[in-house]
Design an enzyme around this catalytic site. Structure first.
Site, PDB file in Angstrom:
ATOM      1  N   ASN A  65      -2.164  12.897  -4.311  1.00 39.17           N
ATOM      2  CA  ASN A  65      -3.167  13.173  -5.278  1.00 39.17           C
ATOM      3  C   ASN A  65      -3.773  14.787  -4.957  1.00 39.17           C
ATOM      4  O   ASN A  65      -3.838  15.557  -5.929  1.00 39.17           O
ATOM      5  CB  ASN A  65      -4.525  12.312  -5.213  1.00 39.17           C
TER       6      ASN A  65
ATOM      7  N   HIS B  30      -4.314  14.257  -9.629  1.00 39.32           N
ATOM      8  CA  HIS B  30      -4.764  12.839  -9.907  1.00 39.32           C
ATOM      9  C   HIS B  30      -3.607  12.270 -11.074  1.00 39.32           C
ATOM     10  O   HIS B  30      -3.642  11.159 -10.982  1.00 39.32           O
ATOM     11  CB  HIS B  30      -6.072  12.503 -10.124  1.00 39.32           C
TER      12      HIS B  30
ATOM     13  N   ASP C 120      -1.627   8.853 -10.864  1.00 41.70           N
ATOM     14  CA  ASP C 120      -1.740   8.018 -11.645  1.00 41.70           C
ATOM     15  C   ASP C 120      -0.373   7.586 -12.213  1.00 41.70           C
ATOM     16  O   ASP C 120       0.073   6.175 -12.237  1.00 41.70           O
ATOM     17  CB  ASP C 120      -2.751   8.146 -12.995  1.00 41.70           C
TER      18      ASP C 120
ATOM     19  N   GLU D  38      -4.722   2.424  -4.497  1.00 41.68           N
ATOM     20  CA  GLU D  38      -3.173   2.516  -4.316  1.00 41.68           C
ATOM     21  C   GLU D  38      -2.694   0.875  -3.671  1.00 41.68           C
ATOM     22  O   GLU D  38      -1.676   1.028  -3.168  1.00 41.68           O
ATOM     23  CB  GLU D  38      -2.706   3.588  -3.477  1.00 41.68           C
TER      24      GLU D  38
ATOM     25  N   ASP E 267       0.887  -1.128   0.092  1.00 41.02           N
ATOM     26  CA  ASP E 267       0.037   0.164   0.002  1.00 41.02           C
ATOM     27  C   ASP E 267       1.015   1.063   0.091  1.00 41.02           C
ATOM     28  O   ASP E 267       1.889   1.428   0.756  1.00 41.02           O
ATOM     29  CB  ASP E 267      -0.952   0.194   1.321  1.00 41.02           C
TER      30      ASP E 267
END
Length: 320
Positions: free
Chosen positions: A208, A213, A217, A243, A200
């Site tokens: 973010n 974002h 990504d 994530e 994680d």
């Protein structure tokens, strides 16, 4: 559990073929045409057995080949006994091969059968009629092969898309579930070791919120690339969602998995995914335990991940 398309096609074709041949068997018995009736009965029996086998076992590889050989053998024998008047059955029979066999195997079986039929009919027909049968059998096989190859490629592409995460190209949750069912059966038989490593990204929401974002990504894409570069060819990477990722490490001892998990943690920590911002991960690891249900194995890895996040992040925790 729902049946696969291959199972459904095999059962429909075998049972449908048996039903379609049955009236001819009855008529030939009534006409006392014993040889033809016996051929029909043998084909019906073979198709019914194939139907029952697929229905009960859900296996399709060998039944597909046996069904193809049954149909083609029956076609060849009937053509030998009856001549060109039954040749029209060759066309749907050969097309049917492409529904139950791979294109390469279907074209092989179809070509061999076409040669056998041509040899049987040679000398029994006028030349124009003989050439017409020869050419139409060849064209039928060629067109069916081209169409089948195209459909197979398209089907493989669609299957691949349903099993991959579109952003990172890691496997998705569906493909993970399928792989784990397959792997646990293998592990039960072989008693090899395997591990789930849950990964994680720490404080991903902050990434973010701070960088947008699109940058988030990009971090996910680069992270998966890093994981794939470190793991072995026998290992797999999946995206659980958001994530969170999973590495399935096959045939790895506990010491080897500890080393792998720590290597992955350090690898991410030292990569510069975002200029001026250190990205770290928390990892939870669970070794496979004999007779451990898939859900419990996943739960143990998830609990270890939670412990890593609860006790400071950027660390590896092992499940009990």
């Amino acid at each position: 559990m729902l049946r696969t398309v291959k199972e459904f096609i095999l059962m429909v074709m075998s049972l449908g073929g048996a039903i379609a041949i049955s009236p001819f068997a009855i008529i030939r018995f009534m006409q006392q045409n014993w040889i033809m009736a016996l051929v029909d009965i043998l084909m019906i029996a073979g198709m019914v057995i194939i139907f029952a086998y697929v229905y009960l076992t859900r296996r399709t590889h060998y039944p597909s080949i046996i069904l193809a050989l049954t149909a083609l053998s029956g076609l060849s024998v009937v053509t030998f006994l009856k001549g060109a008047e039954v040749i029209y059955w060759a066309y749907p029979t050969m097309i049917g091969l492409y529904f139950i066999l791979s294109p390469h195997l279907a074209v092989l079986f179809g070509s061999v059968t076409a040669i056998v039929l041509v040899l049987i009919l040679m000398g029994t027909l006028e030349l124009p009629h003989f050439i017409a049968i020869l050419l139409t059998l060849a064209v039928n096989n060629i067109f069916a092969y081209i169409f089948s190859r195209g459909m197979n490629r398209h089907s493989q592409q669609l299957t691949e898309l349903t099993r991959l995460d579109p952003l990172t190209n890691a496997g998705n949750r569906r493909s993970l579930d399928e792989k784990l069912r397959e792997v646990t059966q293998l592990l039960e038989r072989s008693h090899h070791d395997a591990a789930l490593i849950f990964i994680d990204i720490d404080h991903f929401k902050t990434i973010n919120d701070t960088y947008g974002h699109a940058m988030g990504d990009d971090v996910l894409i680069k992270l998966v690339a890093s994981l794939k570069n470190r793991i072995r060819k026998s290992d797999y990477v999946y995206r659980m969602g958001g994530e969170e990722f999973v590495v399935l490490a096959m045939c790895s001892t506990e010491n080897a998995v500890r080393q792998l998990a720590e290597d992955l943690r350090r690898l991410v920590e030292h990569e510069e995914y975002i200029e001026g911002h250190k990205v770290t991960t928390s990892l939870g690891v669970a070794m496979y335990q004999l007779n451990d249900p898939v859900g419990h194995w996943l739960e143990r890895a998830d609990n270890a991940l939670y412990e890593a996040k609860r006790t400071g992040r950027n660390k590896v925790c092992f499940a009990n």
